[in-house]
Design a protein around this motif. Structure first.
Motif, PDB file in Angstrom:
ATOM      1  N   SER A   1     -13.101  24.077 -13.984  1.00 19.14           N
ATOM      2  CA  SER A   1     -12.867  23.066 -12.428  1.00 19.14           C
ATOM      3  C   SER A   1     -12.321  24.133 -11.395  1.00 19.14           C
ATOM      4  O   SER A   1     -11.307  25.254 -12.021  1.00 19.14           O
ATOM      5  N   TYR A   2     -12.688  23.904 -10.289  1.00 24.19           N
ATOM      6  CA  TYR A   2     -12.063  24.866  -9.333  1.00 24.19           C
ATOM      7  C   TYR A   2     -11.398  23.820  -8.176  1.00 24.19           C
ATOM      8  O   TYR A   2     -11.934  22.642  -7.981  1.00 24.19           O
ATOM      9  N   VAL A   3     -10.219  24.275  -7.806  1.00 25.06           N
ATOM     10  CA  VAL A   3      -9.309  23.652  -6.884  1.00 25.06           C
ATOM     11  C   VAL A   3      -9.663  24.164  -5.313  1.00 25.06           C
ATOM     12  O   VAL A   3      -9.338  25.414  -5.271  1.00 25.06           O
ATOM     13  N   LEU A   4     -10.291  23.332  -4.534  1.00 26.43           N
ATOM     14  CA  LEU A   4     -10.651  23.815  -3.089  1.00 26.43           C
ATOM     15  C   LEU A   4      -9.492  23.054  -2.186  1.00 26.43           C
ATOM     16  O   LEU A   4      -9.413  21.913  -2.252  1.00 26.43           O
ATOM     17  N   VAL A   5      -8.747  23.998  -1.593  1.00 30.02           N
ATOM     18  CA  VAL A   5      -7.684  23.412  -0.893  1.00 30.02           C
ATOM     19  C   VAL A   5      -8.011  23.754   0.823  1.00 30.02           C
ATOM     20  O   VAL A   5      -8.206  24.622   0.984  1.00 30.02           O
ATOM     21  N   ARG A   6      -7.773  22.550   1.825  1.00 30.67           N
ATOM     22  CA  ARG A   6      -8.040  22.860   3.028  1.00 30.67           C
ATOM     23  C   ARG A   6      -7.022  23.845   3.393  1.00 30.67           C
ATOM     24  O   ARG A   6      -5.776  23.928   3.116  1.00 30.67           O
ATOM     25  N   CYS A   7      -7.572  24.847   4.030  1.00 21.26           N
ATOM     26  CA  CYS A   7      -6.775  26.082   4.463  1.00 21.26           C
ATOM     27  C   CYS A   7      -5.656  25.487   5.595  1.00 21.26           C
ATOM     28  O   CYS A   7      -5.840  24.703   6.200  1.00 21.26           O
ATOM     29  N   GLY A   8      -4.314  25.873   5.403  1.00 21.36           N
ATOM     30  CA  GLY A   8      -3.191  25.487   6.045  1.00 21.36           C
ATOM     31  C   GLY A   8      -2.316  24.401   5.237  1.00 21.36           C
ATOM     32  O   GLY A   8      -1.121  24.253   5.505  1.00 21.36           O
ATOM     33  N   ALA A   9      -3.018  23.868   4.341  1.00 21.00           N
ATOM     34  CA  ALA A   9      -2.406  22.902   3.419  1.00 21.00           C
ATOM     35  C   ALA A   9      -1.646  23.780   2.378  1.00 21.00           C
ATOM     36  O   ALA A   9      -1.772  24.593   1.851  1.00 21.00           O
ATOM     37  N   PRO A  10      -0.140  23.066   1.893  1.00 14.83           N
ATOM     38  CA  PRO A  10       0.448  23.649   0.846  1.00 14.83           C
ATOM     39  C   PRO A  10      -0.170  23.606  -0.399  1.00 14.83           C
ATOM     40  O   PRO A  10      -1.125  22.728  -0.786  1.00 14.83           O
ATOM     41  N   ALA A  11      -0.066  24.447  -1.478  1.00 14.36           N
ATOM     42  CA  ALA A  11      -0.799  24.274  -2.678  1.00 14.36           C
ATOM     43  C   ALA A  11      -0.480  23.276  -3.508  1.00 14.36           C
ATOM     44  O   ALA A  11       0.747  22.811  -3.446  1.00 14.36           O
ATOM     45  N   PRO A  12      -1.362  22.320  -3.939  1.00  9.30           N
ATOM     46  CA  PRO A  12      -1.171  21.196  -4.696  1.00  9.30           C
ATOM     47  C   PRO A  12      -0.165  21.379  -5.979  1.00  9.30           C
ATOM     48  O   PRO A  12      -0.460  22.516  -6.777  1.00  9.30           O
ATOM     49  N   LYS A  13       0.754  20.498  -6.449  1.00  6.28           N
ATOM     50  CA  LYS A  13       1.205  20.745  -7.726  1.00  6.28           C
ATOM     51  C   LYS A  13       0.580  20.228  -8.840  1.00  6.28           C
ATOM     52  O   LYS A  13       0.202  18.877  -8.774  1.00  6.28           O
ATOM     53  N   LEU A  14      -0.046  21.075  -9.666  1.00  7.64           N
ATOM     54  CA  LEU A  14      -1.152  20.820 -10.674  1.00  7.64           C
ATOM     55  C   LEU A  14      -0.444  20.883 -11.976  1.00  7.64           C
ATOM     56  O   LEU A  14       0.331  21.900 -12.149  1.00  7.64           O
ATOM     57  N   ASP A  15      -0.784  20.245 -13.227  1.00  3.61           N
ATOM     58  CA  ASP A  15      -0.606  20.384 -14.508  1.00  3.61           C
ATOM     59  C   ASP A  15      -1.912  20.454 -15.311  1.00  3.61           C
ATOM     60  O   ASP A  15      -2.924  20.330 -14.871  1.00  3.61           O
ATOM     61  N   GLY A  16      -1.572  20.621 -16.642  1.00  2.92           N
ATOM     62  CA  GLY A  16      -2.625  20.763 -17.679  1.00  2.92           C
ATOM     63  C   GLY A  16      -3.548  21.831 -17.390  1.00  2.92           C
ATOM     64  O   GLY A  16      -3.098  22.915 -16.645  1.00  2.92           O
TER      65      GLY A  16
END
Length: 397
Positions: free
Chosen positions: A84-99
């Motif tokens: 899995s790859y987490v694609l984040v809109r630039c300028g947004a904070p890093a999401p808090k993810l687990d697992g």
């Protein structure tokens, strides 16, 4: 069908730090257009107004969240666990993810620079109006896509591999936003990861359905923010593919000989394979169509002579022959197939001067064109004046 230049595969999850809030670009002065980054983040805003829906691809999943999406490649290389790859809109904070997602590679999107490990990626990027995002290819000689060839000639796209093996130092120096591999293992992968190169696996070639493979354009749409365009492109491909299928649905089946001799055995597409499905949808029939395995069938030439010497047509692929004499010079035993040889076709019409075959490149995104060619070969009366894209008839002289 694939013309892949081997790079690196992602066999599992790996860690790549996410730089949040930044909109800085690659060192290349010819990167893709500046990103439309978030400048005033609002946690309640959905930053993905256009979302991809996966309908035909079995190996790809995309889940949307307000400021990021999770792209999952279910089998990034043969037998590998999902990645899995987490694609984040630039300028947004890093999401808090687990697992598992806590360690998943994170990518700021839309990307501005991409190194491509397979020629099959390139038509999708062009169709998404994102050709200028491609800044590296594994082997320039095999590229057929005109828009990328022109960028190679202009020095805007660099070759990053030698003999199909990535030059680690070259990739690290360029530091593309992502390197999209071809879904094969490669010893250079750990080195690239440790150097902070984000490697993503495109495993479209593991799809057995033609439309499923074409739908991987949505993988590249996720990277470039072109979901709406991808839906339009794939929607038209699917409509055109289904239109050909419907046109020949009631046509009598045409017996067809597939493939040829490779390494001492006759190799042809099994009934459950990508090309086996193309033949079926074109109303073609061959003795091994009932073999629902997804790879190639390897048969004795005697068995093929026994069961297919009187076929009505012959479809070859990935063989560098443009006439029957050339074919017979490869193996005199081909002369036994005199009947199908009268309607022998090879997928070599769109071969470039440098050796790239567009059948293995654009054909992945455009199975409607491949099906159209095959249907016209098997049912010529139904497709008068058909303009062949990939196939050429093998003349007797």
């Amino acid at each position: 069908m694939r013309q892949r230049i081997r790079t690196a595969a992602v066999a599992g999850l790996f860690i790549v730090p996410l730089v949040v809030g930044a909109c800085s670009g690659s060192s290349s002065n010819d990167a893709g257009a500046d990103r439309d980054c978030i400048t005033d983040f609002d946690a309640d805003t959905d930053y993905f107004p256009d979302k991809s829906t996966i309908t035909d691809a079995s190996g790809l999943a995309i889940d949307y969240h307000k400021s990021y999406q999770v792209v999952t490649v279910k089998e990034p290389s043969p037998g590998a666990a999902p990645a899995s790859y987490v694609l984040v809109r630039c300028g947004a904070p890093a999401p808090k993810l687990d697992g598992a997602l806590a360690d998943a590679p994170a990518v700021q999107i839309p990307i501005r620079t991409m190194y491509s490990g397979s020629t099959t990626h390139l038509p999708a990027m062009v169709a998404l109006d994102a050709a200028d995002t491609v800044t590296g290819v594994s082997s320039a000689d095999y590229v057929s896509t005109p828009e990328i060839r022109s960028r190679i000639d202009a020095g805007k796209v660099k070759q990053y591999a030698d003999g199909g093996v990535p030059n680690v130092e070259r990739v690290i120096a360029a530091h593309p936003d992502v390197l999209v591999s071809d879904g094969y293992e490669d010893a250079s992968l750990p080195k690239l990861q440790r150097a902070g190169i984000t490697v993503l696996s495109d495993a479209d070639w593991l799809e057995n359905g033609p439309l499923g493979r074409a739908e991987w354009i949505k993988f590249f749409a996720a990277l470039t923010g072109r979901e709406k365009k991808a839906a339009e492109v794939f929607g038209q491909v699917k409509r055109d593919y289904n239109a050909v299928t419907a046109k020949v649905a009631n046509a009598p089946e045409t017996s067809v000989l597939l493939g040829g001799v490779e390494n001492g055995a006759w190799t042809m597409a099994a009934g459950g394979s990508y090309f086996g499905r193309i033949v079926r949808d074109a109303r073609g029939q061959y003795p091994w169509a009932g073999d629902q395995s997804t790879g190639s069938a390897h048969l004795s030439i005697e068995s093929v002579i026994d069961r297919s010497r009187n076929a009505d047509a012959w479809l070859l692929s990935d063989m560098t022959v443009n006439s029957l004499p050339e074919l017979y010079r490869q193996d005199e035993r081909y002369r036994v197939f005199a009947r199908p040889a009268k309607r022998a076709w090879n997928s070599t019409k769109a071969v470039s001067e440098t050796g790239g075959n567009d059948y293995f490149e654009r054909g992945v995104l455009r199975p409607d064109l491949v099906l159209g060619d095959v249907a016209a070969i098997l049912h010529p009366d139904m497709f008068p004046g058909h303009d062949f894209t990939f196939y050429r008839h093998l003349p007797a002289e």
